[in-house]
Motif scaffolding. Structure first.
Motif, PDB file in Angstrom:
ATOM      1  N   THR A  85     -15.393  -1.174  -2.178  1.00  0.00           N
ATOM      2  CA  THR A  85     -15.526  -2.423  -2.923  1.00  0.00           C
ATOM      3  C   THR A  85     -15.493  -2.171  -4.424  1.00  0.00           C
ATOM      4  OG1 THR A  85     -17.947  -2.305  -3.068  1.00  0.00           O
ATOM      5  CG2 THR A  85     -17.031  -3.391  -1.141  1.00  0.00           C
ATOM      6  N   ARG A  86     -14.972  -3.155  -5.133  1.00  0.00           N
ATOM      7  CA  ARG A  86     -15.160  -3.259  -6.569  1.00  0.00           C
ATOM      8  C   ARG A  86     -14.931  -4.708  -6.953  1.00  0.00           C
ATOM      9  NH1 ARG A  86     -10.207   0.338  -9.158  1.00  0.00           N
ATOM     10  NH2 ARG A  86      -8.500  -1.143  -8.865  1.00  0.00           N
ATOM     11  N   LEU A  87     -15.094  -5.020  -8.226  1.00  0.00           N
ATOM     12  CA  LEU A  87     -15.076  -6.431  -8.611  1.00  0.00           C
ATOM     13  C   LEU A  87     -13.681  -7.038  -8.527  1.00  0.00           C
ATOM     14  CD1 LEU A  87     -17.653  -6.470 -11.542  1.00  0.00           C
ATOM     15  CD2 LEU A  87     -17.982  -7.109  -9.127  1.00  0.00           C
ATOM     16  N   THR A  88     -12.678  -6.285  -8.882  1.00  0.00           N
ATOM     17  CA  THR A  88     -11.303  -6.791  -8.810  1.00  0.00           C
ATOM     18  C   THR A  88     -10.398  -5.719  -8.229  1.00  0.00           C
ATOM     19  OG1 THR A  88     -10.502  -6.013 -10.954  1.00  0.00           O
ATOM     20  CG2 THR A  88     -11.740  -8.084 -10.934  1.00  0.00           C
ATOM     21  N   CYS A  89      -9.250  -6.144  -7.743  1.00  0.00           N
ATOM     22  CA  CYS A  89      -8.271  -5.169  -7.247  1.00  0.00           C
ATOM     23  C   CYS A  89      -7.598  -4.418  -8.393  1.00  0.00           C
ATOM     24  CB  CYS A  89      -7.203  -5.870  -6.412  1.00  0.00           C
ATOM     25  SG  CYS A  89      -7.727  -6.314  -4.742  1.00  0.00           S
ATOM     26  N   ARG A  90      -7.497  -5.042  -9.538  1.00  0.00           N
ATOM     27  CA  ARG A  90      -6.670  -4.491 -10.612  1.00  0.00           C
ATOM     28  C   ARG A  90      -7.314  -3.338 -11.353  1.00  0.00           C
ATOM     29  NH1 ARG A  90      -1.261  -6.147 -10.839  1.00  0.00           N
ATOM     30  NH2 ARG A  90      -1.099  -8.368 -10.385  1.00  0.00           N
ATOM     31  N   SER A  91      -8.653  -3.389 -11.521  1.00  0.00           N
ATOM     32  CA  SER A  91      -9.275  -2.368 -12.357  1.00  0.00           C
ATOM     33  C   SER A  91     -10.756  -2.253 -12.035  1.00  0.00           C
ATOM     34  CB  SER A  91      -9.098  -2.731 -13.837  1.00  0.00           C
ATOM     35  OG  SER A  91      -9.750  -3.950 -14.117  1.00  0.00           O
ATOM     36  N   ALA A  96      -5.001  11.869   4.318  1.00  0.00           N
ATOM     37  CA  ALA A  96      -4.453  12.719   5.357  1.00  0.00           C
ATOM     38  C   ALA A  96      -4.850  14.166   5.076  1.00  0.00           C
ATOM     39  CB  ALA A  96      -2.935  12.579   5.401  1.00  0.00           C
ATOM     40  N   PRO A  97      -4.856  15.007   6.098  1.00  0.00           N
ATOM     41  CA  PRO A  97      -5.219  16.417   5.891  1.00  0.00           C
ATOM     42  C   PRO A  97      -4.356  17.070   4.825  1.00  0.00           C
ATOM     43  CG  PRO A  97      -5.127  15.912   8.222  1.00  0.00           C
ATOM     44  CD  PRO A  97      -4.601  14.707   7.500  1.00  0.00           C
ATOM     45  N   GLY A  98      -4.992  17.722   3.876  1.00  0.00           N
ATOM     46  CA  GLY A  98      -4.269  18.429   2.839  1.00  0.00           C
ATOM     47  C   GLY A  98      -3.680  17.556   1.762  1.00  0.00           C
ATOM     48  N   LYS A  99      -3.960  16.257   1.817  1.00  0.00           N
ATOM     49  CA  LYS A  99      -3.405  15.330   0.817  1.00  0.00           C
ATOM     50  C   LYS A  99      -4.520  14.609   0.082  1.00  0.00           C
ATOM     51  CE  LYS A  99       0.968  14.452   3.183  1.00  0.00           C
ATOM     52  NZ  LYS A  99       1.906  13.392   3.669  1.00  0.00           N
ATOM     53  N   GLU A 100      -4.164  14.084  -1.071  1.00  0.00           N
ATOM     54  CA  GLU A 100      -5.126  13.309  -1.834  1.00  0.00           C
ATOM     55  C   GLU A 100      -5.309  11.925  -1.214  1.00  0.00           C
ATOM     56  OE1 GLU A 100      -4.422  15.283  -6.257  1.00  0.00           O
ATOM     57  OE2 GLU A 100      -4.060  13.157  -5.924  1.00  0.00           O
ATOM     58  N   ARG A 101      -6.459  11.370  -1.461  1.00  0.00           N
ATOM     59  CA  ARG A 101      -6.718  10.007  -1.001  1.00  0.00           C
ATOM     60  C   ARG A 101      -5.808   9.041  -1.752  1.00  0.00           C
ATOM     61  NH1 ARG A 101     -12.714   8.598  -1.720  1.00  0.00           N
ATOM     62  NH2 ARG A 101     -12.049   8.503  -3.921  1.00  0.00           N
ATOM     63  N   GLU A 102      -5.269   8.076  -1.043  1.00  0.00           N
ATOM     64  CA  GLU A 102      -4.402   7.080  -1.681  1.00  0.00           C
ATOM     65  C   GLU A 102      -4.846   5.675  -1.299  1.00  0.00           C
ATOM     66  OE1 GLU A 102      -0.306   7.120  -0.467  1.00  0.00           O
ATOM     67  OE2 GLU A 102      -0.781   7.137   1.670  1.00  0.00           O
ATOM     68  N   GLY A 103      -4.680   4.772  -2.236  1.00  0.00           N
ATOM     69  CA  GLY A 103      -4.953   3.371  -1.958  1.00  0.00           C
ATOM     70  C   GLY A 103      -3.842   2.780  -1.112  1.00  0.00           C
ATOM     71  N   VAL A 104      -4.196   2.043  -0.097  1.00  0.00           N
ATOM     72  CA  VAL A 104      -3.232   1.453   0.816  1.00  0.00           C
ATOM     73  C   VAL A 104      -3.070  -0.040   0.561  1.00  0.00           C
ATOM     74  CG1 VAL A 104      -2.733   0.965   3.246  1.00  0.00           C
ATOM     75  CG2 VAL A 104      -3.733   3.175   2.578  1.00  0.00           C
ATOM     76  N   SER A 105      -4.181  -0.727   0.393  1.00  0.00           N
ATOM     77  CA  SER A 105      -4.125  -2.175   0.248  1.00  0.00           C
ATOM     78  C   SER A 105      -5.405  -2.650  -0.404  1.00  0.00           C
ATOM     79  CB  SER A 105      -3.954  -2.820   1.630  1.00  0.00           C
ATOM     80  OG  SER A 105      -3.851  -4.227   1.527  1.00  0.00           O
ATOM     81  N   CYS A 106      -5.329  -3.843  -0.981  1.00  0.00           N
ATOM     82  CA  CYS A 106      -6.511  -4.433  -1.588  1.00  0.00           C
ATOM     83  C   CYS A 106      -6.403  -5.949  -1.468  1.00  0.00           C
ATOM     84  CB  CYS A 106      -6.646  -4.029  -3.046  1.00  0.00           C
ATOM     85  SG  CYS A 106      -8.172  -4.602  -3.829  1.00  0.00           S
ATOM     86  N   ILE A 107      -7.539  -6.603  -1.272  1.00  0.00           N
ATOM     87  CA  ILE A 107      -7.582  -8.056  -1.246  1.00  0.00           C
ATOM     88  C   ILE A 107      -8.634  -8.509  -2.231  1.00  0.00           C
ATOM     89  CG2 ILE A 107      -9.178  -8.101   0.732  1.00  0.00           C
ATOM     90  CD1 ILE A 107      -7.640 -10.685   1.620  1.00  0.00           C
ATOM     91  N   SER A 108      -8.257  -9.450  -3.082  1.00  0.00           N
ATOM     92  CA  SER A 108      -9.149  -9.881  -4.144  1.00  0.00           C
ATOM     93  C   SER A 108     -10.209 -10.837  -3.618  1.00  0.00           C
ATOM     94  CB  SER A 108      -8.348 -10.549  -5.266  1.00  0.00           C
ATOM     95  OG  SER A 108      -7.876 -11.806  -4.839  1.00  0.00           O
ATOM     96  N   SER A 109     -11.239 -11.036  -4.439  1.00  0.00           N
ATOM     97  CA  SER A 109     -12.303 -11.961  -4.075  1.00  0.00           C
ATOM     98  C   SER A 109     -11.999 -13.373  -4.534  1.00  0.00           C
ATOM     99  CB  SER A 109     -13.616 -11.509  -4.706  1.00  0.00           C
ATOM    100  OG  SER A 109     -13.491 -11.483  -6.118  1.00  0.00           O
TER     101      SER A 109
END
Length: 120
Positions: free
Chosen positions: A98-104, A40-53
């Motif tokens: 994208t990344r390999l896992t949601c956790r790390s 959002a304007p003036g705010k840091e990017r935040e993670g909203v959701s993730c789905i694993s492979s």
């Protein structure tokens, strides 16, 4: 070259719904976790959701639980974020990554973002 493209952002009234899409190209989506982020304007990017492979496990921030649903269609190389009962605090540019896992791990690729505006 990994490429992601978001779409579906629009102006929506409070309490309304919309679905964001993330299209992946140039790689097999099956092997990657996909996350949705927002800034959002003036705010840091935040993670909203993730789905694993691996098992399709889904993760949400507290403010999205019960309102947003993440899903994926590996055959179509698409990931979706269904957003229901939106409120003005959901206004932001939404990105998929994208990344390999949601956790790390490091986020490997990012889309260009799609604007969601919640306003009456």
């Amino acid at each position: 070259q990994v490429q992601l493209r978001e779409s579906g952002g629009e102006l929506v009234q409070p309490g309304g719904s919309l679905r964001l899409s993330c299209a992946a190209s140039a790689f097999a989506l099956d092997y990657y976790a996909i996350g949705w982020f927002r800034q959002a304007p003036g705010k840091e990017r935040e993670g909203v959701s993730c789905i694993s492979s691996s098992d399709g496990s889904m993760y949400y921030i507290d403010s999205a639980k019960g309102r947003f649903t993440i899903s994926r269609d590996n055959r179509k190389k698409m990931v979706y974020l269904q957003m229901n009962t939106v409120n003005p605090e959901d206004t932001a540019v939404y990105y998929c990554a994208t990344r390999l896992t949601c956790r790390s791990g490091d986020w490997l690729s990012w889309g260009q973002g799609t604007q969601v505006t919640v306003s009456s």
